[in-house]
Design an enzyme around this catalytic site. Structure first.
Site, mmCIF file in Angstrom:
data_model
loop_
_atom_site.group_PDB
_atom_site.id
_atom_site.type_symbol
_atom_site.label_atom_id
_atom_site.label_comp_id
_atom_site.label_asym_id
_atom_site.label_seq_id
_atom_site.Cartn_x
_atom_site.Cartn_y
_atom_site.Cartn_z
ATOM 1 N N GLU A 129 12.228 2.223 -1.066
ATOM 2 C CA GLU A 129 11.323 1.518 -2.046
ATOM 3 C C GLU A 129 12.234 1.673 -3.615
ATOM 4 O OE1 GLU A 129 9.183 -0.825 -3.796
ATOM 5 O OE2 GLU A 129 8.586 0.250 -2.059
ATOM 6 N N GLY A 165 3.840 0.877 -3.357
ATOM 7 C CA GLY A 165 2.269 0.150 -3.062
ATOM 8 C C GLY A 165 2.788 -1.727 -3.201
ATOM 9 N N GLY A 166 3.449 -1.928 -3.450
ATOM 10 C CA GLY A 166 3.866 -3.821 -2.775
ATOM 11 C C GLY A 166 3.279 -5.070 -3.888
ATOM 12 N N THR A 167 3.496 -5.352 -3.675
ATOM 13 C CA THR A 167 2.451 -6.676 -4.162
ATOM 14 C C THR A 167 1.064 -5.910 -3.821
ATOM 15 O OG1 THR A 167 4.355 -8.571 -3.072
ATOM 16 C CG2 THR A 167 1.725 -9.400 -3.821
ATOM 17 N N CYS A 168 0.519 -6.169 -3.131
ATOM 18 C CA CYS A 168 -1.274 -6.308 -3.401
ATOM 19 C C CYS A 168 -2.042 -5.160 -4.219
ATOM 20 C CB CYS A 168 -2.156 -5.659 -1.436
ATOM 21 S SG CYS A 168 -3.284 -5.001 -2.000
ATOM 22 N N HIS A 195 -34.653 -9.189 4.591
ATOM 23 C CA HIS A 195 -35.016 -10.764 2.723
ATOM 24 C C HIS A 195 -34.954 -9.519 1.304
ATOM 25 C CE1 HIS A 195 -36.436 -13.932 0.795
ATOM 26 N NE2 HIS A 195 -37.465 -13.447 0.521
#
Length: 457
Positions: free
Chosen positions: A34, A39-42, A439
């Site tokens: 890394e 964790g990257g973009t998200c 409902h």
């Protein structure tokens, strides 16, 4: 000498860490790299922080419109942007920390914090060390695309917006798709004046026209300025801050504001990986070419997530992990072509999409049926006072299988899954039509809509 591993994973986005865990559990020796944020973009600049901001913006909107529900709030509703950012940072920071601790705590996994680069089809260098493996997985994600401008104009991308702790007086957004629309509504609700500039004739141009028109109406109802048909966009400095020249069919050619956000798409982070040293092929946009099992043209190298062009979403990236793990570890021949494209636009109300659009069905030449119900005819939406949008579904007239659906309306991002799961099961639409739903909910009107299908003309 190179350090030998069973697998090397470059990147810790949505596919990398779970794949490392599966390999670890299988007793494999793994290196995971890394170069910046776990964790990257998200986790850091995408889904988690932006949806946290969306929630803050909705809270401001609900407070500002409380009187229509009989609730009185004394005084002006204001947004404390520093506290908004603090909340966003706390949520995203917790996720980032969680991914880092998860990966670093895995047995048989060595974490390298640095930029990985191919030196050959089996070796990757990082921090001056050479790593070697028979299996290498590229999970490097993407970033915002910013066209070259003739002048040095300050601007934000979605990443830069994560650092904003103030309220822009007038935010200009170039790009009328997902990122532009989400940030546009968000900052309008925070209190900014917002202008969205779109090159095409309508917003989110790959959606059906009725979806685009409805989203435009929702945006404009909240006071967002929309400029379409901006054929020749150019940004320059202005005494107010920034000016965008738009060659539009109507309206002023120049739009000025205090801040500028580019939201015109994304590009893969593949330009500095040394792919040429490994012989890995990319397309003209830089996306790594993969087959139906996410294998590149080089044996032993896979590409997962946004960098492979097979879907720029967190859920497609995670599904990439599932496909790779299933084929490599489980003798389960899962394929990219097995999945049904689905996604959401997180404006308020949200758009949930699954499968083909009505336009795509028409172009396919299929004989089809279509059902549509406005949210004004959904009691749950009426009760909540959120009646913007509609539900629409398209069915194959010969097989009775559902081809696609769009739910633009309250809880549309959740309701779409009741349709999506039936599509995966390859069951006829009558399965939902005959189901008894609760409902009052939004989902309860799906069987009703399916009972009113008409030929798609």
């Amino acid at each position: 000498m190179a350090k030998n591993y069973d697998a090397i994973i470059i990147g810790t986005g949505q596919a990398g860490p779970p794949l490392a865990e599966r390999f670890s559990q299988a007793g494999m020796k793994v290196a995971i790299l890394e170069r910046k944020l776990f964790g990257g973009t998200c986790v850091n600049t995408g889904c988690i922080p932006t949806k946290t901001l969306v929630a803050s913006a909705r809270a401001a909107h609900v407070a500002r419109t409380a009187s229509k529900y009989g609730v009185t709030i004394e005084g002006e509703v204001k947004t404390d942007m520093k506290k908004v950012k603090e909340r966003k940072d706390a949520v995203a920071g917790s996720s980032n920390k969680g991914v880092e601790e998860w990966v670093k705590g895995m047995k048989n996994v060595t974490v390298y914090e640095g930029h990985g680069r191919f030196e050959s089809p089996r070796t990757v260098s990082v921090n001056g060390e050479l790593l070697e493996a028979d299996k290498i997985f590229i999970n490097v994600g993407g970033r915002a695309r910013v066209p070259a401008m003739e002048q040095d104009v300050p601007y934000f991308t979605n990443t830069g917006m994560m650092g904003v702790d103030f309220l822009p007086e007038h935010l200009l957004i170039i790009g009328g798709s997902y990122i532009g629309l989400e940030f546009g509504q968000m900052y309008r609700r925070f209190g900014s004046e917002v202008t969205i500039i779109e090159k095409g004739p309508r917003l989110i141009g790959h959606e059906d026209e009725d979806v685009s028109d409805a989203v435009k109406e929702i945006m404009e109802k909240e006071g967002i300025n929309i400029r379409l048909d901006a054929h020749c966009i150019n940004a320059g400095k202005h005494p107010e801050g920034v000016e965008v020249i738009v060659d539009c069919e109507s309206g002023d050619r120049n739009v000025s504001g205090t801040h500028l956000l580019w939201a015109v798409g994304r590009i893969p982070n593949t330009g500095d990986l040394g792919l040429e040293n490994a012989g890995v092929e990319t397309d003209e946009r830089g996306y790594i070419k993969v087959d139906d099992q996410l294998r590149t043209n080089v044996e032993g190298i896979w590409a997962l997530g946004d960098c492979n062009g097979e879907g720029a979403f967190t859920h497609t990236s995670y599904n990439d992990f599932e496909i790779a793990a299933a084929n490599i570890l489980d003798n389960d021949p899962r394929r990219v072509s097995d999945r049904i494209m689905t996604y959401a636009l997180f404006v308020d109300p949200p758009l949930g999409r699954a499968g083909m659009t009505e336009s795509q069905v028409r172009k396919s030449g299929r004989k089809a049926l279509v059902g549509k119900r406005m949210m004004t005819r959904v009691s749950r939406a009426v009760e909540k006072g959120e009646t913007d949008g509609f539900m629409k579904i398209v069915v194959d007239a010969d097989t009775d299988e559902i081809l696609g659906a769009a739910i633009l309306g309250v809880e549309g991002d959740e309701v779409i899954h009741s349709i999506l799961d039936v599509m995966y099961a390859k069951q006829p639409y009558t399965v939902i039509k005959r189901a008894m739903h609760i409902h009052p909910t939004v989902s309860e009107l799906i069987p009703t809509m399916l009972g009113e299908l008409k030929p798609l003309e």
